[in-house]
Enzyme design. Structure first.
Site, mmCIF file in Angstrom:
data_model
loop_
_atom_site.group_PDB
_atom_site.id
_atom_site.type_symbol
_atom_site.label_atom_id
_atom_site.label_comp_id
_atom_site.label_asym_id
_atom_site.label_seq_id
_atom_site.Cartn_x
_atom_site.Cartn_y
_atom_site.Cartn_z
ATOM 1 N N HIS A 83 0.817 -1.211 0.000
ATOM 2 C CA HIS A 83 0.000 0.000 0.000
ATOM 3 C C HIS A 83 0.853 1.264 0.000
ATOM 4 O O HIS A 83 1.839 1.348 0.727
ATOM 5 C CB HIS A 83 -0.914 0.014 1.231
ATOM 6 C CG HIS A 83 -2.120 0.881 1.063
ATOM 7 N ND1 HIS A 83 -2.057 2.254 1.062
ATOM 8 C CD2 HIS A 83 -3.426 0.569 0.879
ATOM 9 C CE1 HIS A 83 -3.259 2.751 0.884
ATOM 10 N NE2 HIS A 83 -4.123 1.763 0.775
ATOM 11 N N GLY A 160 3.180 21.870 11.315
ATOM 12 C CA GLY A 160 4.360 21.078 11.613
ATOM 13 C C GLY A 160 5.582 21.497 10.818
ATOM 14 O O GLY A 160 5.557 22.472 10.054
ATOM 15 N N PRO A 161 6.680 20.760 10.980
ATOM 16 C CA PRO A 161 7.951 21.113 10.345
ATOM 17 C C PRO A 161 7.910 20.921 8.833
ATOM 18 O O PRO A 161 7.036 20.254 8.295
ATOM 19 C CB PRO A 161 8.946 20.137 10.996
ATOM 20 C CG PRO A 161 8.113 18.978 11.431
ATOM 21 C CD PRO A 161 6.789 19.549 11.825
ATOM 22 N N PRO A 166 12.034 11.778 10.715
ATOM 23 C CA PRO A 166 13.000 10.799 10.188
ATOM 24 C C PRO A 166 12.487 9.370 10.140
ATOM 25 O O PRO A 166 12.920 8.582 9.278
ATOM 26 C CB PRO A 166 14.192 10.933 11.139
ATOM 27 C CG PRO A 166 13.681 11.662 12.338
ATOM 28 C CD PRO A 166 12.575 12.525 11.857
ATOM 29 N N GLY A 169 7.658 9.983 9.157
ATOM 30 C CA GLY A 169 7.222 10.580 7.910
ATOM 31 C C GLY A 169 6.299 11.766 8.074
ATOM 32 O O GLY A 169 6.549 12.675 8.862
#
Length: 476
Positions: A83, A160-161, A166, A169
């Protein structure tokens, strides 16, 4: 009056590790007011789909706690599956069920997205009805290239960033109508056949409306994997027949089909009408008639409803359940004080301890909530035993067995509330000073739970005819 209800269907990139799936399940189930309706894990896709219903705030909390678990336990750098995915938690949709609008679900999605971006440091893309940009309405457009293509480049998330986490995801969070995940397996190992049929039936290629489709090999068979975005426009029965016709033209038969997650009842009734040429199948469904008549309800009681039951003439729920509820309330307050402590600079030195307290309190909250119901169910066994005719030689033994069983839930409450009392005292000492009174109230409730449950243990054991057995039971 029933409370507002939403469905939440988080998808996680793990379909093989039973421990991780169980941890996700536990995180969701521990949130009061949440009903976890279904969990489906697929090893080939390496993905699991959880379906829960709850009032909006509880649904948000359950989704966030599960995302915490997924972030800690799922490493996408080691993940492989059929998937497409871009995150350990890949997608979290909210669906209006009762007395909730789509706009309110979209607002709920934004609240969760902001929290995830801040607290979990994961890029969040809003999609479907919550999308802030038209080009992000479709999930495949957001997820294009998946986790690997997103690594090492700047993103433009809604929250968010700008770099992917890392190992966890990125994630898509949104609001949408009911969606049905539907797969059709073909009796061939040629993936090209599934991919060709998927292309022909999906909306983006000019096929059926409201259909997303792709082809995979799953368990040695070609699979047409689909999301049906509006079953009132394109039902599973319509899709199945379209695939069957196209497969037969290629000399391939349909092996089977499957639903992933849950499906509205009307879709299966519609399929029956189509297959059997019925004109009014819904009018002949027994369970529907029973529900309409009020004889079958799976809805959990509201707090007001539970209190009305406690105040009624029935002996259940009774003092043991009330003691367990006092313990659950104590756990909730301890968790609140811990959360008001975590992340505050003034309490950085005790953050690790506060996090440990929070984890213990949340576990105890779920266990004590369960004991509310277990205590009532156990005492109903006592009532049944007392109804055995007095001349029956089995009566005394049955009553003793039932009383002993009824003593066990409150004994469990005593053990858990004792642990909670210690946690409350810890948070009173180290926690946010603005919440000291809350920690003290938690301690008072924990003591009440201990005293009330102890009383119930004692009265049940005292009622046994075999006092030697009561004393050696290890319960008192």
């Amino acid at each position: 009056m029933p409370s507002p209800l939403v469905e939440c269907v988080p998808n996680f990139s793990e379909g093989r590790n039973a421990d991780t799936i169980d941890a996700l399940r536990a995180a969701i189930a521990a949130v009061p007011g949440v009903d976890l309706l279904d969990v489906q894990a697929d090893a080939s896709h390496n993905r699991s789909v959880f379906t829960l219903v709850a009032p909006p705030a509880a649904a948000l909390e359950a989704a966030f706690r599960a995302m915490q678990v997924a972030t800690a336990r799922i490493d996408l750098t080691k993940h492989q599956g059929e998937h497409p995915r871009m995150g350990a938690t890949d997608v979290v949709p909210f669906v209006p069920v009762r007395d909730v609008t789509m706009e309110e679900c979209a607002a709920l999605a934004r609240r969760l997205a902001e929290r995830v971006g801040k607290e979990l440091a994961i890029p969040v893309f809003l999609y479907a009805k919550a999308a802030a940009r038209p080009e992000r309405e479709r999930l495949p457009d957001i997820r294009k290239g998946e986790f690997e293509a997103m690594q090492g480049r700047d993103l433009d998330p809604d929250f968010g960033p700008t770099r992917v986490h890392p190992t966890a995801g990125a994630v898509a969070i949104g609001a949408r109508p009911f969606l049905v995940a539907y797969n059709v397996y073909l009796n061939t190992q040629e993936i090209a056949v599934a991919k060709e049929i998927a292309k022909e039936i999906r909306t983006s290629s000019g096929g059926l409306p409201g259909v997303q489709a792709s082809g995979f090999i799953v368990d040695g068979l070609a699979q047409v994997s689909m999301n049906l975005l509006d079953i009132d426009i394109t039902s599973p029965a319509v899709v199945y027949n379209a695939i069957k016709i196209r497969a037969e033209k290629r000399g391939v038969a349909v092996q089977m089909s499957e639903i992933v997650g849950l499906i509205p009842e009307r879709a299966l009734i519609g399929a029956a009408e189509s297959a059997l040429r019925l004109s009014n199948a819904a009018d002949h469904v027994l369970e529907t008639k029973i529900r309409t008549a009020g004889g079958m309800s799976s809805a959990a009681p509201t707090l007001d409803g539970w209190m009305d039951a406690l105040a009624g003439a029935s002996p259940t729920p009774g003092g043991g359940s009330a003691a367990a509820l006092a313990g659950a309330l104590a756990a909730a307050l301890v968790a609140m004080v811990a959360r008001l402590t975590i992340g505050r600079k003034a309490y950085a030195a005790v953050e690790a301890e506060a996090r440990a307290v929070l984890a213990d309190a949340e576990q105890l909250r779920g266990e004590l909530r369960r004991l509310v119901d277990e205590d009532a169910a156990a005492y109903e066994g006592v009532s049944r035993a007392y109804k055995i005719p007095k001349g029956d030689p089995r009566r005394a033994q049955a009553i003793d067995d039932a009383l002993l069983a009824a003593a066990r839930p409150p004994a469990e409450v005593v053990r858990r509330a004792s642990r909670l009392l210690a946690l409350a005292q810890t948070m009173e000492q180290i926690g946010n000073k603005n919440a000291v009174s809350d920690a003290r109230v938690a301690g008072m409730l924990a003591k009440t739970a201990i005293d009330g449950a102890t009383e119930n243990v004692n009265v049940n054991l005292a009622g046994m005819s075999d006092q030697a057995r009561a004393k050696t039971s290890g319960i008192g």
